[in-house]
Design a protein around this motif. Structure first.
Motif, PDB file in Angstrom:
ATOM      1  N   PRO A 182      -2.994   7.796  -3.419  1.00 38.37           N
ATOM      2  CA  PRO A 182      -2.848   6.500  -2.753  1.00 38.37           C
ATOM      3  C   PRO A 182      -3.181   5.360  -3.705  1.00 38.37           C
ATOM      4  O   PRO A 182      -4.184   5.419  -4.433  1.00 38.37           O
ATOM      5  CB  PRO A 182      -3.853   6.584  -1.598  1.00 38.37           C
ATOM      6  N   ARG A 229       1.246   5.342   0.077  1.00 37.49           N
ATOM      7  CA  ARG A 229       0.611   6.594   0.453  1.00 37.49           C
ATOM      8  C   ARG A 229       1.664   7.698   0.419  1.00 37.49           C
ATOM      9  O   ARG A 229       2.726   7.568   1.047  1.00 37.49           O
ATOM     10  CB  ARG A 229       0.001   6.512   1.868  1.00 37.49           C
ATOM     11  N   ASP A 230       1.390   8.774  -0.336  1.00 39.99           N
ATOM     12  CA  ASP A 230       2.342   9.890  -0.447  1.00 39.99           C
ATOM     13  C   ASP A 230       3.717   9.409  -0.885  1.00 39.99           C
ATOM     14  O   ASP A 230       4.758   9.836  -0.363  1.00 39.99           O
ATOM     15  CB  ASP A 230       2.449  10.635   0.887  1.00 39.99           C
ATOM     16  N   GLN A 289       0.852  -1.182   0.000  1.00 36.86           N
ATOM     17  CA  GLN A 289       0.000   0.000   0.000  1.00 36.86           C
ATOM     18  C   GLN A 289       0.896   1.242   0.000  1.00 36.86           C
ATOM     19  O   GLN A 289       1.737   1.394   0.885  1.00 36.86           O
ATOM     20  CB  GLN A 289      -0.916   0.001   1.218  1.00 36.86           C
ATOM     21  N   PRO A 346      -6.509   1.785  -3.866  1.00 35.17           N
ATOM     22  CA  PRO A 346      -6.010   1.404  -2.541  1.00 35.17           C
ATOM     23  C   PRO A 346      -6.800   0.249  -1.959  1.00 35.17           C
ATOM     24  O   PRO A 346      -8.009   0.125  -2.178  1.00 35.17           O
ATOM     25  CB  PRO A 346      -6.194   2.679  -1.715  1.00 35.17           C
TER      26      PRO A 346
END
Length: 260
Positions: free
Chosen positions: A73, A30-31, A28, A105
């Motif tokens: 994401p 994120r950013d 996963q 996501p």
């Protein structure tokens, strides 16, 4: 989607469809960051050596991953295969190709699971390989029988892992990981580190189908997701403990997101 850093040709994708030989990892993002990214790279490098007899350029893989993501994401899957795979000489070291693919996501399952056990042992259980027919077949059969998913056990009745996830047990003081051969999941490694940093013990030992009552709770974990809890395995029922889930999630989330 990229193969070796560029938009793939149809024949390159056909290789994956026609030859079920390769391995992957999923995370996963994120950013532009992912927990355990270096662990994912190590997993890919080790599996490449084992399956293709060659070395993976993890620096190049990181660069290609950066090209495949942006600030949104996503779930990132990195698959290693070989267009040069020689069926007549599979023992020869082979150059590998890297497929980068993103999707929405991941949304963790929240409903507690009712599991059916089945005697089954994956080929090369320590490798996250792309051979998933057996996993999906057994999961499908469990659903047809009225369960939510399947958990695998050895011929000695030792629980190992689930269809696409690791399984953990809680005895009221510590987390127990089954000792039977299974994938050493990245999320499991991160949770282990987070729990031990908080002084919570984790141990590896045999977990047998005949001794499910030795544990208060059970839970699953996979790509970046802790839970859900397990409601039952076969006819044995477990407690659903939200406080335990919060403890596990907090321990996992203490592990830093690494820059890709």
């Amino acid at each position: 989607m990229l193969v070796n850093g560029r938009v793939p040709h149809i024949d390159e994708l056909a290789t994956l469809g026609q030859l079920n030989y390769g391995h992957f990892t999923t995370m996963q993002v994120r950013d532009r960051r992912a927990r355990g990214f270096d662990l994912h790279l190590r997993r890919l490098a080790d599996a490449t050596h084992a399956m293709f007899g060659s070395e993976l350029d993890v620096g190049q893989v990181r660069a290609w991953a950066r090209e495949c993501i942006d600030d949104a994401p996503v779930t990132l899957r990195i698959t290693v295969f070989s267009k040069a795979f020689d069926r007549a000489n599979p023992d020869r070291p082979m150059a590998v190709d890297v497929l980068m693919a993103t999707r929405a996501p991941g949304k963790p399952r929240s409903k507690p699971l009712r599991l059916r056990s089945v005697e089954h042992e994956r080929v090369l259980p320590h490798i996250k390989h792309i051979g998933t027919l057996d996993l999906l077949h057994h999961a499908r059969q469990a659903r047809i029988a009225g369960f939510d998913d399947v958990v695998f056990a050895t011929r000695e009745n030792e629980i190992s892992e689930g269809s696409t996830w690791n399984i953990g047990f809680w005895d009221g003081q510590r987390v127990i990981w089954p000792a039977a051969p299974a994938l050493f999941g990245i999320t499991r490694q991160l949770l282990d580190a987070g729990l031990q940093a908080q002084g919570i013990e984790t141990v590896v030992r045999p977990v047998r189908l005949g001794h499910l009552a030795d544990y208060q709770n059970a839970f699953i974990l996979n790509s970046g997701s802790i839970g859900p809890m397990i409601e039952s395995i076969n006819s044995h029922r477990y407690e659903i403990d939200d406080d335990l889930m919060h403890l596990l999630s907090r321990a996992h989330d203490t592990q830093p997101k690494e820059s890709i």
